[in-house]
Structures are given as structure tokens and as C-alpha cells.
Design a protein around this motif. Structure first.
Motif, mmCIF file in Angstrom:
data_model
loop_
_atom_site.group_PDB
_atom_site.id
_atom_site.type_symbol
_atom_site.label_atom_id
_atom_site.label_comp_id
_atom_site.label_asym_id
_atom_site.label_seq_id
_atom_site.Cartn_x
_atom_site.Cartn_y
_atom_site.Cartn_z
ATOM 1 N N LEU A 48 33.507 -51.826 -22.079
ATOM 2 C CA LEU A 48 34.073 -51.242 -20.862
ATOM 3 C C LEU A 48 32.980 -50.430 -20.186
ATOM 4 O O LEU A 48 32.607 -49.355 -20.650
ATOM 5 C CB LEU A 48 35.289 -50.368 -21.184
ATOM 6 N N ASP A 49 32.469 -50.975 -19.106
ATOM 7 C CA ASP A 49 31.337 -50.394 -18.394
ATOM 8 C C ASP A 49 31.759 -50.163 -16.952
ATOM 9 O O ASP A 49 32.178 -51.111 -16.258
ATOM 10 C CB ASP A 49 30.139 -51.349 -18.463
ATOM 11 N N SER A 50 31.665 -48.925 -16.493
ATOM 12 C CA SER A 50 32.102 -48.593 -15.135
ATOM 13 C C SER A 50 31.293 -49.297 -14.064
ATOM 14 O O SER A 50 31.729 -49.393 -12.910
ATOM 15 C CB SER A 50 32.032 -47.078 -14.918
ATOM 16 N N LEU A 51 30.124 -49.815 -14.422
ATOM 17 C CA LEU A 51 29.302 -50.578 -13.468
ATOM 18 C C LEU A 51 29.535 -52.078 -13.585
ATOM 19 O O LEU A 51 28.859 -52.867 -12.937
ATOM 20 C CB LEU A 51 27.821 -50.264 -13.677
ATOM 21 N N GLY A 52 30.492 -52.465 -14.425
ATOM 22 C CA GLY A 52 30.803 -53.878 -14.584
ATOM 23 C C GLY A 52 29.848 -54.564 -15.548
ATOM 24 O O GLY A 52 29.040 -53.913 -16.230
ATOM 25 N N PRO A 53 29.904 -55.891 -15.630
ATOM 26 C CA PRO A 53 29.019 -56.637 -16.540
ATOM 27 C C PRO A 53 27.554 -56.356 -16.262
ATOM 28 O O PRO A 53 27.138 -56.235 -15.116
ATOM 29 C CB PRO A 53 29.386 -58.098 -16.247
ATOM 30 N N SER A 54 26.770 -56.267 -17.329
ATOM 31 C CA SER A 54 25.358 -55.918 -17.195
ATOM 32 C C SER A 54 24.480 -57.159 -17.228
ATOM 33 O O SER A 54 24.782 -58.143 -17.906
ATOM 34 C CB SER A 54 24.950 -54.975 -18.329
ATOM 35 N N VAL A 99 35.634 -54.876 -17.938
ATOM 36 C CA VAL A 99 35.605 -54.410 -16.547
ATOM 37 C C VAL A 99 34.816 -55.443 -15.757
ATOM 38 O O VAL A 99 33.605 -55.572 -15.914
ATOM 39 C CB VAL A 99 34.966 -53.014 -16.438
ATOM 40 N N LYS A 100 35.506 -56.194 -14.933
ATOM 41 C CA LYS A 100 34.918 -57.388 -14.309
ATOM 42 C C LYS A 100 33.993 -57.085 -13.139
ATOM 43 O O LYS A 100 33.153 -57.909 -12.777
ATOM 44 C CB LYS A 100 36.039 -58.332 -13.853
ATOM 45 N N SER A 101 34.137 -55.914 -12.531
ATOM 46 C CA SER A 101 33.250 -55.524 -11.433
ATOM 47 C C SER A 101 33.163 -54.006 -11.413
ATOM 48 O O SER A 101 33.979 -53.310 -12.030
ATOM 49 C CB SER A 101 33.769 -56.045 -10.087
ATOM 50 N N ALA A 102 32.167 -53.486 -10.701
ATOM 51 C CA ALA A 102 31.909 -52.047 -10.714
ATOM 52 C C ALA A 102 33.088 -51.272 -10.134
ATOM 53 O O ALA A 102 33.609 -51.601 -9.072
ATOM 54 C CB ALA A 102 30.642 -51.746 -9.926
ATOM 55 N N ILE A 103 33.501 -50.218 -10.846
ATOM 56 C CA ILE A 103 34.524 -49.308 -10.324
ATOM 57 C C ILE A 103 33.934 -47.917 -10.095
ATOM 58 O O ILE A 103 34.575 -47.076 -9.473
ATOM 59 C CB ILE A 103 35.747 -49.221 -11.254
ATOM 60 N N GLN A 104 32.722 -47.706 -10.573
ATOM 61 C CA GLN A 104 32.029 -46.446 -10.325
ATOM 62 C C GLN A 104 31.309 -46.535 -8.992
ATOM 63 O O GLN A 104 30.522 -47.455 -8.761
ATOM 64 C CB GLN A 104 31.035 -46.163 -11.451
ATOM 65 N N LYS A 105 31.559 -45.575 -8.125
ATOM 66 C CA LYS A 105 30.999 -45.619 -6.774
ATOM 67 C C LYS A 105 29.906 -44.582 -6.542
ATOM 68 O O LYS A 105 29.330 -44.534 -5.459
ATOM 69 C CB LYS A 105 32.122 -45.404 -5.747
ATOM 70 N N ASP A 106 29.640 -43.744 -7.560
ATOM 71 C CA ASP A 106 28.573 -42.768 -7.407
ATOM 72 C C ASP A 106 27.518 -43.013 -8.484
ATOM 73 O O ASP A 106 27.549 -44.047 -9.159
ATOM 74 C CB ASP A 106 29.131 -41.340 -7.466
ATOM 75 N N PHE A 137 33.777 -41.721 -16.841
ATOM 76 C CA PHE A 137 34.461 -43.011 -16.969
ATOM 77 C C PHE A 137 34.572 -43.408 -18.437
ATOM 78 O O PHE A 137 35.614 -43.892 -18.891
ATOM 79 C CB PHE A 137 33.707 -44.097 -16.193
ATOM 80 N N THR A 138 33.505 -43.197 -19.194
ATOM 81 C CA THR A 138 33.523 -43.562 -20.612
ATOM 82 C C THR A 138 34.603 -42.786 -21.362
ATOM 83 O O THR A 138 35.328 -43.342 -22.200
ATOM 84 C CB THR A 138 32.143 -43.305 -21.242
ATOM 85 N N LEU A 139 34.739 -41.501 -21.057
ATOM 86 C CA LEU A 139 35.783 -40.698 -21.701
ATOM 87 C C LEU A 139 37.178 -41.219 -21.356
ATOM 88 O O LEU A 139 38.062 -41.304 -22.229
ATOM 89 C CB LEU A 139 35.646 -39.235 -21.270
ATOM 90 N N LYS A 140 37.396 -41.577 -20.096
ATOM 91 C CA LYS A 140 38.722 -42.091 -19.709
ATOM 92 C C LYS A 140 38.972 -43.469 -20.299
ATOM 93 O O LYS A 140 40.118 -43.801 -20.643
ATOM 94 C CB LYS A 140 38.852 -42.112 -18.191
ATOM 95 N N PHE A 141 37.932 -44.277 -20.445
ATOM 96 C CA PHE A 141 38.094 -45.553 -21.145
ATOM 97 C C PHE A 141 38.573 -45.300 -22.577
ATOM 98 O O PHE A 141 39.465 -45.987 -23.081
ATOM 99 C CB PHE A 141 36.777 -46.327 -21.180
ATOM 100 N N MET A 142 37.972 -44.308 -23.237
ATOM 101 C CA MET A 142 38.362 -43.991 -24.611
ATOM 102 C C MET A 142 39.819 -43.550 -24.674
ATOM 103 O O MET A 142 40.543 -43.869 -25.621
ATOM 104 C CB MET A 142 37.465 -42.899 -25.191
ATOM 105 N N GLU A 143 40.231 -42.826 -23.666
ATOM 106 C CA GLU A 143 41.602 -42.302 -23.646
ATOM 107 C C GLU A 143 42.634 -43.368 -23.317
ATOM 108 O O GLU A 143 43.739 -43.365 -23.878
ATOM 109 C CB GLU A 143 41.683 -41.167 -22.621
ATOM 110 N N CYS A 144 42.292 -44.309 -22.445
ATOM 111 C CA CYS A 144 43.298 -45.195 -21.853
ATOM 112 C C CYS A 144 43.261 -46.640 -22.335
ATOM 113 O O CYS A 144 44.184 -47.400 -22.026
ATOM 114 C CB CYS A 144 43.150 -45.181 -20.324
ATOM 115 N N TRP A 145 42.229 -47.056 -23.077
ATOM 116 C CA TRP A 145 42.166 -48.450 -23.526
ATOM 117 C C TRP A 145 43.128 -48.660 -24.688
ATOM 118 O O TRP A 145 43.054 -47.974 -25.710
ATOM 119 C CB TRP A 145 40.744 -48.822 -23.930
ATOM 120 N N THR A 146 44.039 -49.629 -24.551
ATOM 121 C CA THR A 146 45.045 -49.880 -25.587
ATOM 122 C C THR A 146 44.584 -50.875 -26.639
ATOM 123 O O THR A 146 45.226 -51.039 -27.663
ATOM 124 C CB THR A 146 46.334 -50.430 -24.959
ATOM 125 N N GLY A 147 43.491 -51.551 -26.351
ATOM 126 C CA GLY A 147 43.047 -52.672 -27.168
ATOM 127 C C GLY A 147 43.185 -53.979 -26.416
ATOM 128 O O GLY A 147 42.553 -54.984 -26.749
#
Length: 224
Positions: A82-88, A134-141, A148-158
Motif C-alpha cells: 500500500l503506497d500512497s504514490l501508487g505502483p512503483s 493502491v492502483k494510482s497515486a492518492i498523495q497530492k503533496d 498515509f502509511t499510518l492510516k493504511f496500518m489502521e484501515c487495511w482489513t486484509g
């Protein structure tokens, strides 16, 4: 980042998710796994705990550049990214190193465990497929990757993010984070941001730029 991760771990509701039992690692775990050195005995002990979980959440750092989340999903036998900038476009070398180290220590731990003590049917994690969730970037700054990484940890269900969030939610989370940490029962110097006691007013204000506050699993302690 670790301060909030410890708060997440303290919330037992987040330990059990749709994808199974979750282990939320701090930011030190990945580097420790990548290094086969004097701390190996401690890491093997930790790896025995990994065997008792269905999902391992590791914050991954590209040095001085970026943070993203890796989830080792044992039920699906998949490495979820889960990468806020999408696939690398890079080869995620830092993740490969973590996965190699994880497999090494899972194997060492398994030799000291009985079959009934592990949830893992296969711990050859270096052979598992990777899935960019995360299929495309959701981070805009340029400065929110850690949040974003912290919220991924909190909200990812598997299986999915519940709830989903966007940059504006992260901007709001940034404002709330300090209050969350100060109000946490893990905080041993519990005061509201900006508040001062009478004792504080009688003392010289010598908190300079070189002093900061760290939180660990035992609470918050000032560090010079």
C-alpha cells in the motif's frame, strides 16, 4: 510514526480484522530483519510471535525519501503493498531485503515451534506474489507519505481499506495527531498542547529545538 503505531497496537479492536489476526510492527522491525547480526536471538523470539498472526504490517522506508506499507498476508500467501504514490517503477530493494530477512527468521523460529503453534502453512515469503493495492497515486503533496502509511496500518482489513480516505482526510489527520498522542493513556507527561502548570510558569522556558518527545510502548518520555 512509532508513537501512533503503539497507540494502534493498544487498541485491541484493531488486532482482529476481516483478514485475520494482525501484527503491527514499528519502524525498527524492517531494518532489524534485514540485518543478520547480534540481535538475531531477539528477532527469532519476535518471529515466533509472527507465526501466531495471519497478517504482518511493516512500514517500509526508502531512505530519506518515502514511506509505504507492506502487509505479509499469510492466509492469502501474498505480499500486499500500500503506497500512497501508487505502483512503483523501482524494484523496491528495501522491501526485498525485509522479506528475505523475514523468511530467514520465520524459518529459524519454526524449528523451535510445534506445528500447532503456527498459523502459517507456508513461510517461504520470498516466493509469494506481490500485489499493489493502491492502483494510482492518492498523495497530492510531498510530505504526507508517513501519515498515509499510518492510516493504511489502521484501515487495511486484509482485503480492502475500511474506510477509504484521500489527501484531505490526511490533512485533517495531521492536525489531530498531536492531540491523539497527548491524550493517549500511554502518555506519561499528559498535558494538553500549549498548557502550562504553575510550576512550569515558575521555571525558565528552556525547551529548545534540540529537545523532542518520544513515545514507546511504555509511554512518552522526553529525550534530549
Amino acid at each position: 510514526m512509532n508513537a501512533y503505531i503503539y497507540c494502534l497496537n493498544d487498541d485491541k479492536r484493531l488486532n482482529i480484522r476481516a483478514g485475520g489476526r494482525a501484527f503491527l510492527a514499528d519502524t525498527f522491525a524492517g531494518p532489524f530483519l534485514s540485518y543478520k547480526g547480534s540481535n538475531s536471538e531477539w528477532i527469532v523470539t519476535r518471529a515466533k510471535q509472527y507465526h501466531k498472526h495471519d497478517m504482518l504490517f511493516f512500514p517500509i522506508n526508502i531512505p530519506h525519501t518515502h514511506w509505504y506499507l507492506c502487509v505479509i498476508n499469510a492466509r492469502l500467501r501474498t505480499i500486499q503493498i500500500l503506497d500512497s504514490l501508487g505502483p512503483s517503477n523501482n524494484d523496491r530493494l528495501e522491501l526485498k531485503q525485509t522479506i528475505r530477512g523475514l523468511e530467514h527468521y520465520l524459518d529459524m523460529a519454526a524449528h523451535d515451534m510445534g506445528p500447532q503453534e503456527t498459523k502459517w502453512k507456508d513461510y517461504r515469503v520470498t516466493t509469494w506474489p506481490w500485489s499493489e493495492e493502491v492502483k494510482s497515486a492518492i498523495q497530492k503533496d510531498t510530505g504526507s507519505c508517513g501519515l498515509f502509511t499510518l492510516k493504511f496500518m489502521e484501515c487495511w482489513t486484509g482485503f480492502a481499506l475500511r474506510p477509504k480516505f484521500a489527501q484531505q482526510d490526511i490533512d485533517h489527520f495531521r492536525l489531530k495527531l498531536a492531540v491523539i498522542l497527548v491524550n493517549s493513556h500511554l502518555n506519561k507527561i499528559k498535558e494538553s498542547p500549549g498548557s502550562r502548570s504553575k510550576e512550569d510558569d515558575a521555571k525558565p522556558d528552556n525547551l529548545g529545538e534540540d529537545q523532542h518527545v518520544d513515545i514507546d510502548s511504555d509511554g512518552i518520555t522526553p529525550t534530549l
